[in-house]
Design a protein around this motif. Structure first.
Motif, PDB file in Angstrom:
ATOM      1  N   GLN A   1      -0.953   4.410  -1.135  1.00 51.53           N
ATOM      2  CA  GLN A   1      -2.245   4.166  -0.500  1.00 51.53           C
ATOM      3  C   GLN A   1      -2.114   3.947   1.011  1.00 51.53           C
TER       4      GLN A   1
ATOM      5  N   ARG B   1       2.337   1.992  -3.348  1.00 53.27           N
ATOM      6  CA  ARG B   1       1.349   2.462  -4.325  1.00 53.27           C
ATOM      7  C   ARG B   1       0.667   3.757  -3.882  1.00 53.27           C
TER       8      ARG B   1
ATOM      9  N   LEU C   1       0.830  -1.201   0.000  1.00 54.32           N
ATOM     10  CA  LEU C   1       0.000   0.000   0.000  1.00 54.32           C
ATOM     11  C   LEU C   1       0.867   1.255   0.000  1.00 54.32           C
TER      12      LEU C   1
ATOM     13  N   THR D   1     -11.150   0.439   0.260  1.00 46.87           N
ATOM     14  CA  THR D   1     -11.606   0.654  -1.112  1.00 46.87           C
ATOM     15  C   THR D   1     -11.648  -0.706  -1.808  1.00 46.87           C
TER      16      THR D   1
ATOM     17  N   GLU E   1     -10.542  -1.350  -4.676  1.00 48.95           N
ATOM     18  CA  GLU E   1      -9.226  -1.539  -5.287  1.00 48.95           C
ATOM     19  C   GLU E   1      -8.271  -2.233  -4.315  1.00 48.95           C
ATOM     20  N   ARG E   2      -8.256  -1.791  -3.057  1.00 38.26           N
ATOM     21  CA  ARG E   2      -7.333  -2.396  -2.079  1.00 38.26           C
ATOM     22  C   ARG E   2      -7.779  -3.814  -1.713  1.00 38.26           C
TER      23      ARG E   2
ATOM     24  N   PRO F   1      -6.802   6.857   2.010  1.00 37.51           N
ATOM     25  CA  PRO F   1      -5.828   5.770   2.131  1.00 37.51           C
ATOM     26  C   PRO F   1      -5.941   4.998   3.437  1.00 37.51           C
TER      27      PRO F   1
END
Length: 505
Positions: A17, A15, A12, A65, A67-68, A44
């Motif tokens: 995040q 990236r 994370l 999220t 995405e995560r 994040p």
């Protein structure tokens, strides 16, 4: 990337995040208030490095999220989740291959299963530090209290591991635990869950139930524990299928249980059947405080952890919350499994705003009268997670079930309440649902919002409106010529439908 909590946190951060918080933050209310605001803005993950009264950092909002969540599943896009669901569906209801192509695919699946089998570790990092008996002090773990009406500190993101005392089959679940003292906690689980079943069996056999709580793990294992699987299968095997390689396990220091070898903390204890204490109230996923319930008491006699451990946590509440994002990902995984059991289902969706399980929208390829009602009834019994779904809306396959405007249009234009709405009264229900007239007993509603065919109706159904195909092609080709290239083709301003943007004024 290392398959542990630290590896995911590093991913994370790489990236962009992850945000490290170095300011002093109180785990009582303040930490959750900060997290709530970041989560609602799609922000994040957070790593609180200076927690009041603790030397252990706290990681939160790791899966805040979609995405995560996909990254945790070693995927980049939500569409890949359905491929995983197809694999799990084949395992739940395997069919003998009938052609060379099917034989090859079946062989690939068996190879995946072999790779997914868990391994054993004899030098686990989760046991770098060992504390037993009088050394055990759970108050050193920076558990949070999210809401002012909560009864105390809560642990929410741990794997709870128990074993069937007759068959030896383990169960891995995610349950809420309340801190009761320096070496005791209460566990809140529904009577249908695996841990509760194991406790009942131990009570019949006159034994204590061994229980291990695993904190700070690869988020992939959280997803595996939340997936509905047959009782006789292992969550570790499914986690291996999720990740592509088997999970390394190690035996607890004092219990006959196996746990992930690279966890941050392992709490080892026992439950004496019949020993209960008041648990709650706590803020729950329904958006209200739950009640006070008598719950089993765990007495811990051993804690092991890594050097310089990290504590990962989350909390429940009205969506959006991390649990709602996890549910959206599981929705994608469930879809192929559901199609395998109910072939007419093309797609289904559990809206986050409906707590990710209270309402389901199902699209079917309708072929005969009464099919929508059949699909709704089959859905309620397809998977344990759907037992507590209150509303099922069935639409035609050409409806985008993730667009509320299309769903509302289908309900408004295709439903006659007397004919198309049916109620199932007095069915087992979620005890946290305050809308039920009785605790644990409520009703369900099905709604047929499909186009009606004979003999469902005597009306002649109208022809649906559609653009002339040739003209639509012409306009698309000339869009820039009209001077409208700055407007997205087909986009609709939600304000036209009364929806506000950014909360309105």
């Amino acid at each position: 990337m290392a398959r542990d909590l630290r590896g995911f946190i590093q991913l994370l951060e790489n990236r962009g995040q992850l945000r490290r918080i170095t300011a002093l933050v109180d785990p009582d209310l303040e930490l959750a208030e900060i997290t709530q605001r970041v989560l609602q803005s799609g922000g994040p993950a957070l790593l609180f490095e200076n927690v009041k009264g603790a030397t252990i950092p706290v990681a939160v909002n790791l899966l805040g999220t979609l995405e995560r969540v996909c990254w945790a599943m070693h995927m980049e896009h939500p569409q890949e989740l359905e491929g995983l669901g197809q694999k799990l569906g084949q395992l739940q209801q395997p069919k003998p291959p009938k052609s060379p192509g099917e034989f090859i695919e079946f062989g690939k699946l068996l190879f995946d299963v072999i790779k997914a089998k868990p391994g054993m570790s004899f030098f686990p990092v989760c046991q770098q530090v060992v504390q037993q008996n009088e050394q055990v002090d759970l108050t050193q773990i920076p558990m949070i209290r999210p809401y002012p009406g909560d009864a105390g500190k809560v642990l929410t993101l741990g794997l709870v591991i128990t074993k069937d005392c007759e068959t030896g089959t383990p169960n891995v679940g995610v349950y809420r635990l309340q801190l009761q003292s320096k070496n005791t906690m209460s566990v809140h689980w529904l009577s249908v869950r695996g841990g509760a079943r194991h406790l009942r069996k131990c009570a019949q056999a006159g034994k204590k139930l061994e229980i291990a709580i695993v904190l700070g793990i690869d988020p992939l294992l959280i997803m595996a524990a939340a997936t509905p699987i047959p009782v006789e299968l292992s969550e570790w095997l499914f986690a291996g299928l999720y990740g592509g390689t088997g999970v390394n396990l190690s035996r607890c220091k004092t219990l006959d249980l196996e746990v992930p070898d690279n966890a941050e903390f392992i709490l080892e204890g026992t439950i004496t059947p019949g020993e209960i204490v008041p648990d709650g109230p706590f803020g729950d996923h329904m958006g209200y405080y739950g009640g006070v319930e008598d719950s089993p008491l765990i007495r811990f006699h051993c804690v092991t952890h890594r050097k310089n451990p990290i504590y990962a946590t989350t909390f429940s509440g009205r969506p959006p919350k991390e649990e709602a994002l996890i549910a959206i990902a599981l929705n994608r995984i469930y879809t192929p499994i559901l199609r395998q059991q109910i072939p007419e289902i093309v797609d289904f969706f559990l809206p986050m705003e409906a707590l990710s399980y209270k309402a389901a929208i199902i699209a079917i390829d309708k072929a005969y009268p009464g099919q929508a009602r059949r699909a709704a009834l089959a859905f309620w019994s397809a998977l344990p997670q759907f037992t507590y779904t209150k509303f099922v809306i069935v639409v035609d396959k050409d409806i985008n079930i993730r667009d509320p405007r299309q769903v509302v249009w289908a309900i408004s234009s295709k439903v006659d309440p007397q004919r198309d709405v049916f109620i199932l009264p007095d069915t087992p229900f979620d005890s946290l649902d305050f809308a039920c007239p009785k605790v644990g007993l409520g009703s369900r509603m099905g709604m047929d919002a499909t186009t009606k065919i004979s003999p469902e109706t005597d009306q002649i159904w109208g022809e649906p409106l559609a653009s002339d195909p040739e003209m639509a092609t012409l306009v698309t080709r000339r869009w820039a010529e009209y001077g409208l290239s700055d407007l997205e083709l087909g986009a609709v301003d939600p304000r036209l439908f009364g929806y506000e943007i950014d909360g309105g004024r």
